[in-house]
Design an enzyme around this catalytic site. Structure first.
Site, PDB file in Angstrom:
ATOM      1  N   HIS A 193       0.934  -1.277   0.045  1.00  0.00           N
ATOM      2  CA  HIS A 193      -0.588   0.264  -0.034  1.00  0.00           C
ATOM      3  C   HIS A 193       1.126   1.273  -0.210  1.00  0.00           C
ATOM      4  CE1 HIS A 193      -4.496  -0.647   0.860  1.00  0.00           C
ATOM      5  NE2 HIS A 193      -4.195  -0.502  -0.094  1.00  0.00           N
ATOM      6  N   ARG A 296      -6.673  -1.840 -13.685  1.00  0.00           N
ATOM      7  CA  ARG A 296      -7.392  -3.027 -13.252  1.00  0.00           C
ATOM      8  C   ARG A 296      -8.452  -3.463 -11.472  1.00  0.00           C
ATOM      9  NH1 ARG A 296      -1.233  -2.349 -12.005  1.00  0.00           N
ATOM     10  NH2 ARG A 296       0.218  -4.641 -12.724  1.00  0.00           N
ATOM     11  N   ARG A 331      -9.429  -5.401 -17.077  1.00  0.00           N
ATOM     12  CA  ARG A 331      -8.911  -6.641 -17.065  1.00  0.00           C
ATOM     13  C   ARG A 331      -9.987  -7.547 -15.963  1.00  0.00           C
ATOM     14  NH1 ARG A 331      -3.366  -7.910 -14.192  1.00  0.00           N
ATOM     15  NH2 ARG A 331      -3.866  -6.936 -12.292  1.00  0.00           N
ATOM     16  N   GLU A 430       1.441 -14.553 -19.099  1.00  0.00           N
ATOM     17  CA  GLU A 430       2.103 -14.492 -17.596  1.00  0.00           C
ATOM     18  C   GLU A 430       2.588 -15.814 -17.871  1.00  0.00           C
ATOM     19  OE1 GLU A 430      -0.568 -11.492 -15.191  1.00  0.00           O
ATOM     20  OE2 GLU A 430      -1.767 -12.501 -15.835  1.00  0.00           O
ATOM     21  N   ASN A 453       5.396  -8.669 -15.719  1.00  0.00           N
ATOM     22  CA  ASN A 453       5.729  -9.347 -13.316  1.00  0.00           C
ATOM     23  C   ASN A 453       5.480 -10.791 -13.495  1.00  0.00           C
ATOM     24  OD1 ASN A 453       5.321  -6.769 -13.996  1.00  0.00           O
ATOM     25  ND2 ASN A 453       3.503  -6.436 -12.694  1.00  0.00           N
ATOM     26  N   ASP A 454       4.250 -11.252 -13.795  1.00  0.00           N
ATOM     27  CA  ASP A 454       3.753 -13.011 -13.854  1.00  0.00           C
ATOM     28  C   ASP A 454       4.651 -13.174 -14.759  1.00  0.00           C
ATOM     29  OD1 ASP A 454       2.282 -13.025 -11.232  1.00  0.00           O
ATOM     30  OD2 ASP A 454       1.418 -12.308 -12.374  1.00  0.00           O
ATOM     31  N   ARG A 464       7.191 -13.109  -6.864  1.00  0.00           N
ATOM     32  CA  ARG A 464       7.532 -11.695  -6.875  1.00  0.00           C
ATOM     33  C   ARG A 464       7.761 -10.428  -5.771  1.00  0.00           C
ATOM     34  NH1 ARG A 464       2.020 -10.425 -10.565  1.00  0.00           N
ATOM     35  NH2 ARG A 464       2.450  -7.739  -9.956  1.00  0.00           N
ATOM     36  N   CYS A 501       1.867  -4.620 -21.202  1.00  0.00           N
ATOM     37  CA  CYS A 501       1.473  -3.640 -19.860  1.00  0.00           C
ATOM     38  C   CYS A 501       2.104  -4.157 -18.191  1.00  0.00           C
ATOM     39  CB  CYS A 501      -0.456  -4.405 -18.902  1.00  0.00           C
ATOM     40  SG  CYS A 501      -1.325  -5.669 -18.785  1.00  0.00           S
TER      41      CYS A 501
HETATM   42  C1  PEP Z   1       2.320  -8.625 -14.489  1.00  0.00           C
HETATM   43  O1  PEP Z   1       1.854  -9.252 -14.554  1.00  0.00           O
HETATM   44  O2  PEP Z   1       2.638  -7.944 -15.813  1.00  0.00           O
HETATM   45  C2  PEP Z   1       0.472  -7.502 -14.639  1.00  0.00           C
HETATM   46  C3  PEP Z   1       0.427  -6.826 -15.607  1.00  0.00           C
HETATM   47  O3  PEP Z   1      -0.184  -7.921 -13.777  1.00  0.00           O
HETATM   48  P1  PEP Z   1      -0.292  -7.122 -12.225  1.00  0.00           P
HETATM   49  O4  PEP Z   1       0.947  -6.872 -11.306  1.00  0.00           O
HETATM   50  O5  PEP Z   1      -1.324  -6.789 -11.528  1.00  0.00           O
HETATM   51  O6  PEP Z   1      -0.132  -8.904 -11.578  1.00  0.00           O
HETATM   52 MG    MG Z   2       0.089 -10.758 -13.508  1.00  0.00          MG
END
Ligand code: PEP
Ligand code: MG
Length: 569
Positions: A193, A296, A331, A430, A453-454, A464, A501
């Site tokens: 947060h 999101r 999403r 992902e 990210n995933d 992560r 993204c």
């Molecule tokens: C990602 O996984 O790159 C993504 C954009 O989704 P989040 O970070 O919300 O998991």
């Molecule tokens: Mg993700």
């Protein structure tokens, strides 16, 4: 931690947004409060209950004041969540029960009640829930201070650079108002947060900065580079002047925003924004993003302010559409663990478990409510909405979600609601299985969006959110780039667009590789847009392609970083 010369010390952390801050360190201690049980007389029970109610009122007033002052940032949403926690009926019931039945003092009743809630969150197995613990601890401690009449407002001087093990969002907002200019946290993921709030306030921030509170000396000048993820202690004059230039550069960039995004030779680029909260909307306009590439929606289900129903969601989506222009990619809920279910699901590996589409296809009511809200919004704003499906790993899920969308449309039609023709549906890439079989997935949908990210988490086998191994979270590792390349090839063959993204899109090295590999759209936090668009504008399409093709030949992140340095200058 590494020594760069005899005096300077560099502490590495994880980047939250961008920006440089040079200021005096203020180290916050993180001793956790403990309160011992104290018996009270029966005749004082009423008084103790009243003290609770009075403190509750003061806390709400305090938060309201804060929300009023910050009404155009993502902070408002989080402050709202804190309010809901304070007003929670179950908390009040538990506090009163301890005071009345056990005849224990109000400070202990608050302490015990909150501690029990915190324990439950710790056990939930959900990383996102665990990250909310700091909110509850903060509310608990402020509550206790208030009932004990120890209302001591912590404050810092203007230009302070906060260094803390972990910090609550309310404390951060309060320091920001005092004039704090940067935040370094030892703990917390980039999705904690406080990190979200720091980004939203435009404060340079790094998290997972190991041992920062032990290494940094109070009141000494330090340099924080959020984009690099570095904190420099004992900076030399030369270093300070180098970073001052960066600060000036950022201010200059902010002023000269291009009308459109393109490479040096005029190849048009599409740059969109990632957002989650309504108050982030002004930032999109400020940086000129051409729509929202990732909206999101998990915040609709967070905390106590749950907006699950179709009507409640409709209001949220409409506000986002009203407050933005261009396409908006919504999403579907990407939640995991037991967050929306009454059943308690404990999983050994929540990131590999019941998450995203896997959960949605089992929780049909939740899914249908969201799909209906999106379909109805699309009818109100024709041609602007796209649906994005998270955490897909097998084709079967794609078929099922398309059937679900069709059935949501049919039901709405039967109810006499006017609908648009069709809404583009796309998949998040992902999971490596989707990248490796990109063509088979791509031909089933209208677009793909790579969630780096995933994708990095699952490719590098690195959690992560785990600060211990965050050095292995290398989102432009050549192996991740190879998977993205495969995705582009599969999508090209199927004739669908691919965007990115994940955070990689807002990273200079990442953005250069992605455009060079043929990605059509980059979606990033609005704060990253100026630096990325400037870099891409300084190179031709061919130069970007050559850079990407050399990057794909490499075997390590370090080699790629070196290649980028040589190429950029
Ligand atoms: C990602 O996984 O790159 C993504 C954009 O989704 P989040 O970070 O919300 O998991
Ligand atoms: Mg993700």
């Amino acid at each position: 931690m590494e020594a760069t010369n005899t005096d300077e010390i560099t502490i590495k952390g994880r980047s939250v947004g961008t920006g440089v801050a040079i200021g005096k360190a203020v180290i916050l201690s993180s001793e956790s409060k403990t309160v011992a049980p104290t018996s009270i007389k029966k005749s004082t029970v009423k008084k103790h209950k009243q003290r609770f109610l009075k403190a509750k009122e003061s806390l709400i007033d305090e938060l309201q004041l804060m929300a009023d002052e910050l009404n155009d940032t993502g902070s408002v949403e989080i402050i709202d969540t804190q309010k809901q926690i304070i007003l929670d009926a179950e908390i009040e019931r538990s506090v009163f029960e301890i005071i009345e039945e056990k005849q224990l003092s109000v400070d202990f009743a608050i302490y015990q009640t909150y501690c029990q809630f915190i324990e439950r969150l710790k056990e939930s197995g959900s990383e996102l829930f665990r990250q909310r613990i700091v909110d509850l601890e903060d509310i608990r401690d402020r509550f206790i201070d208030l009932v004990c009449d120890q209302k001591k407002k912590k404050s810092v001087k203007k230009g302070a650079l906060i260094v803390a093990r972990e910090i609550s969002p309310t404390d951060l907002v309060s320091y920001y108002e005092d004039g704090a200019i940067g935040l370094v946290m030892e703990k917390g993921g980039v999705t904690s947060h406080a990190a979200i709030i720091a980004k939203s306030l435009g404060i340079p921030c790094i998290v997972s900065a190991e041992k920062a509170t032990k290494e940094v000396l109070n009141n000494k000048t330090i340099v924080l580079d959020a984009a690099e993820g570095t904190l420099i202690l004992n900076p030399s004059r030369k270093t300070i002047s180098r970073y001052r230039k960066k600060v000036e550069e950022a201010a200059r960039r902010k002023k000269k925003r291009p009308d459109s995004f393109e490479t040096a030779d005029g190849f048009p680029l599409k740059i969109t924004a990632n957002i989650e909260f309504e108050p982030e909307l002004p930032r999109i306009k400020e940086h000129g993003a051409e729509g929202i590439g990732l909206l999101r929606t998990e915040s609709l289900l967070f905390g106590h302010k749950i907006r699950k129903s179709t009507e409640e969601q409709l209001a949220f989506y409409s506000a986002i559409l009203e407050g933005s222009s261009g396409p908006v990619t919504i999403r579907l809920f990407d939640i995991g663990g037991d967050k929306t279910s009454r059943r308690t699901v404990k999983e050994a590996n929540p990131f590999l478990g019941w998450r995203g589409i896997r959960l949605l296809l089992d929780e049909k009511e939740l899914l249908q409510n969201q799909l209906k809200a999106i379909v109805r919004t699309a009818a109100k704003y024709p041609g602007r909405i796209r649906i994005l499906v998270p955490m897909v790993s097998v084709i079967h899920e794609v078929n099922e979600i398309k059937d679900e969308l069709e059935s949501a449309r049919k039901e709405l039609k039967a109810e006499g609601i006017e609908l648009t023709e069709s809404i583009p549906i796309g998949l998040m890439v992902e999971v490596p299985s989707v990248a490796l079989s990109a063509y088979s997935f791509a031909k089933k949908v209208d677009f793909l969006s790579v969630g780096t990210n995933d994708l990095t988490q699952y490719t590098m086998a690195v959690d992560r959110g785990n600060e211990r191994i965050c050095n292995l979270f290398q989102h432009y590792h050549p192996s991740v780039l190879q998977l993205i390349k495969m995705t582009v090839e599969g999508a090209d063959k199927a004739g669908v667009d691919v965007s990115v993204c994940g955070e990689l899109a807002g990273d200079e090295i990442g953005a250069a590789c992605l455009i060079g590999m043929g990605i059509q759209e980059l979606s990033m936090v609005p704060e990253s847009i100026p630096a990325i668009s400037e870099l891409l504008h300084s190179k031709t399409k061919e130069e970007l392609e050559q850079f990407a093709s050399s990057a794909l030949e490499l075997g390590s992140t370090e080699e790629l970083e070196q290649l980028f340095e040589d190429w950029k200058n």
